[in-house]
Design a protein around this motif. Sequence first.
Motif, short mmCIF file in Angstrom:
data_model
loop_
_atom_site.label_atom_id
_atom_site.label_comp_id
_atom_site.label_asym_id
_atom_site.label_seq_id
_atom_site.Cartn_x
_atom_site.Cartn_y
_atom_site.Cartn_z
N MET A 181 22.78 78.53 49.18
CA MET A 181 24.09 79.08 48.82
C MET A 181 24.83 79.59 50.05
N VAL A 182 24.12 80.33 50.88
CA VAL A 182 24.75 80.88 52.08
C VAL A 182 25.10 79.75 53.05
N GLY A 183 24.26 78.70 53.10
CA GLY A 183 24.58 77.54 53.93
C GLY A 183 25.82 76.81 53.46
N VAL A 184 25.96 76.65 52.15
CA VAL A 184 27.16 76.00 51.58
C VAL A 184 28.39 76.86 51.86
N LEU A 185 28.24 78.15 51.72
CA LEU A 185 29.34 79.06 52.03
C LEU A 185 29.74 78.94 53.50
N ALA A 186 28.75 78.85 54.40
CA ALA A 186 29.04 78.68 55.83
C ALA A 186 29.83 77.39 56.07
N TRP A 187 29.42 76.31 55.38
CA TRP A 187 30.13 75.04 55.53
C TRP A 187 31.58 75.17 55.09
N GLU A 188 31.82 75.83 53.96
CA GLU A 188 33.18 75.99 53.47
C GLU A 188 34.01 76.87 54.41
N ILE A 189 33.38 77.86 55.02
CA ILE A 189 34.09 78.70 56.00
C ILE A 189 34.45 77.85 57.22
N GLU A 190 33.52 76.97 57.63
CA GLU A 190 33.80 76.07 58.76
C GLU A 190 34.96 75.13 58.44
N LEU A 191 35.01 74.64 57.21
CA LEU A 191 36.11 73.78 56.79
C LEU A 191 37.43 74.55 56.83
N ALA A 192 37.42 75.78 56.36
CA ALA A 192 38.62 76.62 56.42
C ALA A 192 39.03 76.85 57.87
N GLY A 193 38.04 77.05 58.75
CA GLY A 193 38.33 77.23 60.17
C GLY A 193 38.97 76.00 60.80
N LEU A 213 43.66 84.52 65.51
CA LEU A 213 42.73 85.57 65.11
C LEU A 213 41.99 85.18 63.84
N LEU A 214 42.69 84.59 62.88
CA LEU A 214 42.06 84.12 61.64
C LEU A 214 41.00 83.07 61.95
N GLY A 215 41.31 82.14 62.84
CA GLY A 215 40.35 81.11 63.24
C GLY A 215 39.10 81.71 63.87
N GLN A 216 39.29 82.71 64.73
CA GLN A 216 38.15 83.38 65.36
C GLN A 216 37.31 84.13 64.32
N ALA A 243 33.35 83.43 63.39
CA ALA A 243 32.34 84.49 63.42
C ALA A 243 31.64 84.61 62.07
N LEU A 244 32.39 84.54 60.98
CA LEU A 244 31.79 84.62 59.64
C LEU A 244 30.88 83.43 59.37
N SER A 245 31.29 82.25 59.80
CA SER A 245 30.47 81.06 59.62
C SER A 245 29.17 81.18 60.41
N THR A 246 29.25 81.65 61.63
CA THR A 246 28.06 81.85 62.46
C THR A 246 27.11 82.84 61.80
N PHE A 247 27.65 83.92 61.30
CA PHE A 247 26.85 84.93 60.60
C PHE A 247 26.15 84.31 59.39
#
Length: 130
Positions: free
Chosen positions: A18-30, A64-67, A71-75
């Motif tokens: 779940m957290v991995g999928v969330l990271a992927w979606e955050i990366e897509l948003a980035g 700033l939003l991109g950064q 950071a959230l995706s890395t976390f």
Amino acid sequence: MGAQAQTVEVLEAGVSSMVGVLAWEIELAGARCMKLDTLVGELMHILPLEHREKLVEGMHTVDLLGQQLTALSTFARNLSGEIPETLMAPVQDALGDITLGALADRMFSALGGEEKGLNDGDEAGDLDLF
């Protein structure tokens, strides 16, 4: 005819997944944020000088939003690697509350549910009309 009991399957997924999928979606948003940053930068050159300062302020906000998304995706990626694979949680209700159909479908299928095909064809995308 007698009533038959229906079994409703609740989708469960590993918290790590779940957290991995969330990271992927955050990366897509980035990535979408970077695309927006590029577009705003291109528009800078066609604006009259008196309006550019406002656009520069907007570019800083997008940057700033991109950064923040990076950071959230890395976390989330790092956290995903630390969570035991055996830890499970129900995800169906939470996914059902996502109003962007393509996003919910991507996440649902990535977590083991059946894909509805909302990411296919010319009509694919995250669209929430209000």
